[in-house]
Design a protein around this motif. Structure first.
Motif, PDB file in Angstrom:
ATOM      1  N   PHE A  29       0.972  -1.130   0.186  1.00 44.02           N
ATOM      2  CA  PHE A  29       0.021  -0.035   0.203  1.00 44.02           C
ATOM      3  C   PHE A  29       0.888   1.358   0.139  1.00 44.02           C
ATOM      4  N   PHE A  30       0.285   2.450  -0.196  1.00 46.75           N
ATOM      5  CA  PHE A  30       0.906   3.966  -0.257  1.00 46.75           C
ATOM      6  C   PHE A  30       1.153   4.128   1.027  1.00 46.75           C
ATOM      7  N   SER A  31      -0.049   4.387   1.906  1.00 49.33           N
ATOM      8  CA  SER A  31      -0.023   4.830   2.859  1.00 49.33           C
ATOM      9  C   SER A  31      -1.343   4.676   3.714  1.00 49.33           C
ATOM     10  N   ILE A  32      -1.452   4.766   5.259  1.00 53.55           N
ATOM     11  CA  ILE A  32      -2.634   4.646   5.809  1.00 53.55           C
ATOM     12  C   ILE A  32      -3.052   6.000   6.358  1.00 53.55           C
ATOM     13  N   ASN A  33      -4.525   6.248   5.956  1.00 53.77           N
ATOM     14  CA  ASN A  33      -5.218   7.345   6.770  1.00 53.77           C
ATOM     15  C   ASN A  33      -5.480   7.003   8.286  1.00 53.77           C
ATOM     16  N   ALA A  34      -6.596   7.247   8.406  1.00 50.89           N
ATOM     17  CA  ALA A  34      -7.055   6.937   9.647  1.00 50.89           C
ATOM     18  C   ALA A  34      -6.943   5.600  10.175  1.00 50.89           C
ATOM     19  N   MET A  35      -6.782   5.414  11.387  1.00 53.44           N
ATOM     20  CA  MET A  35      -6.670   3.869  12.270  1.00 53.44           C
ATOM     21  C   MET A  35      -7.634   3.914  13.483  1.00 53.44           C
TER      22      MET A  35
ATOM     23  N   GLY B  28      -2.280  12.571  13.777  1.00 49.02           N
ATOM     24  CA  GLY B  28      -2.244  12.337  15.228  1.00 49.02           C
ATOM     25  C   GLY B  28      -3.530  12.984  16.009  1.00 49.02           C
ATOM     26  N   SER B  29      -4.737  13.309  15.280  1.00 48.07           N
ATOM     27  CA  SER B  29      -5.738  13.778  16.073  1.00 48.07           C
ATOM     28  C   SER B  29      -6.430  12.591  16.400  1.00 48.07           C
TER      29      SER B  29
ATOM     30  N   THR C  54      -5.903   5.368  25.711  1.00 47.49           N
ATOM     31  CA  THR C  54      -4.995   6.172  25.030  1.00 47.49           C
ATOM     32  C   THR C  54      -4.685   5.625  23.636  1.00 47.49           C
ATOM     33  N   ILE C  55      -5.015   6.179  22.402  1.00 45.89           N
ATOM     34  CA  ILE C  55      -4.866   5.478  21.250  1.00 45.89           C
ATOM     35  C   ILE C  55      -3.364   6.372  20.778  1.00 45.89           C
ATOM     36  N   SER C  56      -2.626   5.606  20.023  1.00 49.85           N
ATOM     37  CA  SER C  56      -1.325   6.048  19.272  1.00 49.85           C
ATOM     38  C   SER C  56      -1.048   5.462  18.259  1.00 49.85           C
ATOM     39  N   ARG C  57      -0.165   5.745  17.289  1.00 51.35           N
ATOM     40  CA  ARG C  57       0.211   5.108  16.369  1.00 51.35           C
ATOM     41  C   ARG C  57       1.738   5.537  15.914  1.00 51.35           C
ATOM     42  N   ASP C  58       2.222   4.449  14.915  1.00 48.30           N
ATOM     43  CA  ASP C  58       3.690   4.866  14.686  1.00 48.30           C
ATOM     44  C   ASP C  58       3.621   4.762  12.883  1.00 48.30           C
ATOM     45  N   ASN C  59       3.645   5.561  12.355  1.00 47.79           N
ATOM     46  CA  ASN C  59       3.419   5.777  10.947  1.00 47.79           C
ATOM     47  C   ASN C  59       4.604   4.990  10.255  1.00 47.79           C
ATOM     48  N   ALA C  60       5.669   5.358  10.609  1.00 49.69           N
ATOM     49  CA  ALA C  60       6.901   4.630  10.164  1.00 49.69           C
ATOM     50  C   ALA C  60       6.770   2.927  10.107  1.00 49.69           C
TER      51      ALA C  60
END
Length: 117
Positions: A27-33, A54-55, A67-73
């Motif tokens: 895939f190219f990228s991920i928008n919302a999770m 990060g919103s 608490t939700i968090s993500r690591d785009n990399a």
């Protein structure tokens, strides 16, 4: 695209758990999770979502505890859950809005969270 959740289990009331979800594939990228949860016989409900920037957005029932968090990399999303209550017992699913040829929503297989009273 595959989403694989981990980190569910059994915990006592007031305890904590951390759920993780990793996306893999082409895939190219991920928008919302996001994270959703479902109990037998009921609809799947929103727990929390996070945009690529990060919103965040939370269900009222988990505000101040989760608490939700993500690591785009790494293409991962996590859910830190604390002060757990028996009513948090459910199967938790992650999802991701994935951009490739088109934008599609993918779901993980779910992970069970059980909070004992």
């Amino acid at each position: 695209v595959q989403l694989v959740e981990s980190g569910g289990g059994l915990v006592q009331t007031g305890g904590s758990l951390r759920l993780s979800c990793a996306a893999s594939g082409r895939f190219f990228s991920i928008n919302a999770m996001g994270w959703y949860r479902q109990v037998p016989g009921k609809q799947r409900d929103l727990v929390a979502t996070i945009t690529r920037g990060g919103s965040t957005n939370y269900a009222d029932s988990v505000k101040g505890r989760f608490t939700i968090s993500r690591d785009n990399a790494k293409n991962t999303v996590s859910l830190e859950m604390s002060s757990l209550k028996p009513e948090d017992t459910a199967v938790y699913y992650c999802n991701a809005e994935v951009r490739y040829v088109a934008t599609r929503l993918f779901w993980g297989q779910g992970t069970q969270v059980t909070v004992s009273s």
